[in-house]
Design a protein around this motif. Structure first.
Motif, PDB file in Angstrom:
ATOM      1  N   LEU A 169      -1.310   1.921  21.391  1.00 46.21           N
ATOM      2  CA  LEU A 169      -2.174   1.945  22.567  1.00 46.21           C
ATOM      3  C   LEU A 169      -3.134   0.762  22.551  1.00 46.21           C
ATOM      4  CD1 LEU A 169      -3.158   5.682  23.220  1.00 46.21           C
ATOM      5  CD2 LEU A 169      -1.519   4.257  24.436  1.00 46.21           C
ATOM      6  N   GLY A 170      -2.885  -0.201  21.666  1.00 44.62           N
ATOM      7  CA  GLY A 170      -3.765  -1.358  21.561  1.00 44.62           C
ATOM      8  C   GLY A 170      -3.519  -2.391  22.651  1.00 44.62           C
ATOM      9  N   LEU A 171      -4.339  -3.428  22.639  1.00 43.55           N
ATOM     10  CA  LEU A 171      -4.289  -4.488  23.647  1.00 43.55           C
ATOM     11  C   LEU A 171      -3.168  -5.484  23.364  1.00 43.55           C
ATOM     12  CD1 LEU A 171      -8.130  -5.140  23.814  1.00 43.55           C
ATOM     13  CD2 LEU A 171      -6.752  -4.019  25.575  1.00 43.55           C
ATOM     14  N   VAL A 172      -2.586  -5.998  24.443  1.00 40.20           N
ATOM     15  CA  VAL A 172      -1.489  -6.965  24.360  1.00 40.20           C
ATOM     16  C   VAL A 172      -1.889  -8.235  25.108  1.00 40.20           C
ATOM     17  CG1 VAL A 172       0.918  -7.445  24.943  1.00 40.20           C
ATOM     18  CG2 VAL A 172       0.230  -5.130  24.230  1.00 40.20           C
ATOM     19  N   PRO A 173      -1.900  -9.401  24.449  1.00 41.67           N
ATOM     20  CA  PRO A 173      -2.183 -10.638  25.177  1.00 41.67           C
ATOM     21  C   PRO A 173      -0.975 -11.069  26.011  1.00 41.67           C
ATOM     22  CG  PRO A 173      -1.776 -11.111  22.852  1.00 41.67           C
ATOM     23  CD  PRO A 173      -1.744  -9.619  22.999  1.00 41.67           C
ATOM     24  N   VAL A 174      -1.193 -11.176  27.318  1.00 38.74           N
ATOM     25  CA  VAL A 174      -0.190 -11.740  28.224  1.00 38.74           C
ATOM     26  C   VAL A 174      -0.713 -13.140  28.568  1.00 38.74           C
ATOM     27  CG1 VAL A 174       1.027 -11.494  30.418  1.00 38.74           C
ATOM     28  CG2 VAL A 174       0.328  -9.448  29.134  1.00 38.74           C
ATOM     29  N   LEU A 175      -0.128 -14.154  27.960  1.00 41.52           N
ATOM     30  CA  LEU A 175      -0.654 -15.513  28.073  1.00 41.52           C
ATOM     31  C   LEU A 175      -0.058 -16.238  29.273  1.00 41.52           C
ATOM     32  CD1 LEU A 175      -0.707 -16.622  24.330  1.00 41.52           C
ATOM     33  CD2 LEU A 175      -2.469 -15.453  25.662  1.00 41.52           C
ATOM     34  N   MET A 176      -0.900 -16.952  29.994  1.00 35.47           N
ATOM     35  CA  MET A 176      -0.513 -17.649  31.218  1.00 35.47           C
ATOM     36  C   MET A 176      -0.542 -19.157  31.001  1.00 35.47           C
ATOM     37  SD  MET A 176      -2.310 -17.416  34.995  1.00 35.47           S
ATOM     38  CE  MET A 176      -3.875 -18.090  34.409  1.00 35.47           C
TER      39      MET A 176
END
Length: 360
Positions: A74-81
């Motif tokens: 349930l942790g955070l996921v970096p979606v990099l742009m």
């Protein structure tokens, strides 16, 4: 955008007005220098054939194994742009090949494994135990993202070649990414070459999806014009052999006045529907298993240093923050058939995952 489930509310709510202002500001800010702009020495040249990263060996997670790796799905996921990858940056949102390579090598060395945007949205996170998912996204289908050389492999210093370079040096780094494209993908205007490029990427596990036909500001368009822009690109993608676009990235991060128009609609007899809509900023994304996950408002983190508007909104800041708060980031249990979380987050998961839930 909401804070991550069960976490201290350190991540602010960013509305669309703030995102648009930030994007415009970053386009005109002086480039300057920061930790991320230092030239990064490239590793050895990759093999002629791009590396193939096999899927992780199947495991069956238990409460004990989840505890041992600190699993928190349930942790955070970096979606990099990312946008253009240029040897000389022309705007703040551009990155150099060295900067891209350096950022990807940092991710690889810290146990991040790329997945596509479509995989993220579907909750198809099949990575080794203890690893962290990262979603690499490239907007606009710029020529610097992908081109094939005479030998049939990605050209030097394109985004795809750099991804493969890093995967060659870090075998656990899965070479995939998402490319949201427009009318002339990768600067190609010849339909046969466009089809060959899209076909190569899809065959090698990359996601190629809809970013509208001409990259308009959807907030300024009528419902009909929005649908037309999306459908025209949808038709092109189908002609080029790409699968249905499960995901959609808003041009400029600008949402239509009627927000549902970005996810579904109809024009000239053709309908469209996306499983998820991605924004243009400015924080890590919530796990797709969380009750708070909103597939039609998924934030992304711009790849950049920590100057100006990026002091707290771009990749250098957020990746450092996640490194300092390992309990806040998504850590895999290595078992795609189960969802493992610390017991204190038990009430934050969607009810449909109760049957596959592991707590410790």
């Amino acid at each position: 955008m909401r804070s991550a489930p069960g976490l201290t509310p350190v991540i602010g709510i960013v509305n669309i007005g703030v995102m648009i202002v930030a994007v415009v500001a970053l386009l005109v800010l002086p480039l300057g220098h920061d930790d991320e702009t230092a030239e990064h020495k490239a590793g050895p040249a990759p093999e002629a054939t791009p590396p193939v990263v096999p899927p992780p060996p199947p495991v069956t997670a238990t409460a004990e194994s989840a505890r041992n790796v600190g699993a928190n799905e349930l942790g955070l996921v970096p979606v990099l742009m990312y946008h253009r990858i240029l040897s000389k940056r022309l705007a703040s949102i551009d990155r150099t090949p060295s900067q891209l390579r350096g950022e990807l090598e940092k991710l690889a060395s810290e146990g991040y494994v790329p997945i596509t945007a479509a995989e993220f949205v579907a909750g198809a996170v099949d990575i080794p135990a203890g690893a962290h998912p990262v979603v690499l996204t490239f907007d606009d289908g710029h020529p610097s993202h992908f081109a094939l050389g005479a030998d049939g492999t990605p050209k030097k210093d394109t985004a795809v070649r750099i991804i493969y370079d890093v995967a060659g040096r870090y075998p656990g780094f899965r070479p995939v990414a998402t490319f949201w494209i427009n009318a002339d993908p990768f600067g190609l205007r010849d339909r046969a070459r466009q089809k060959a490029a899209v076909g190569w990427l899809v065959e090698h596990g990359f996601e190629v999806a809809n970013h509208t036909f001409r990259h308009p500001d959807l907030y300024r368009l009528t419902k009909k014009k929005i649908a037309e822009s999306i459908v025209r690109e949808q038709r092109q993608l189908k002609e080029l052999g790409a699968p249905r676009s499960a995901t959609f990235a808003l041009p400029y991060g600008s949402r239509p006045k009627k927000r549902s128009t970005a996810r579904e609609g109809k024009w000239d007899g053709t309908t469209y529907h996306f499983d998820a809509v991605f924004l243009a900023g400015a924080e890590p994304a919530i796990s797709p298993y969380a009750k708070a996950f909103d597939p039609y408002n998924i934030p992304r983190v711009q790849s950049n240093g920590k100057k100006g508007e990026c002091r707290k909104w771009c990749s250098q800041y957020w990746l450092e923050w996640l490194r300092k708060h390992p309990d806040r980031r998504y850590t895999s249990d290595g078992d795609p058939a189960h969802v493992s979380i610390p017991r204190r987050f038990r009430g934050k998961i969607k009810a449909k995952f109760d049957g596959v839930l592991i707590t410790y």
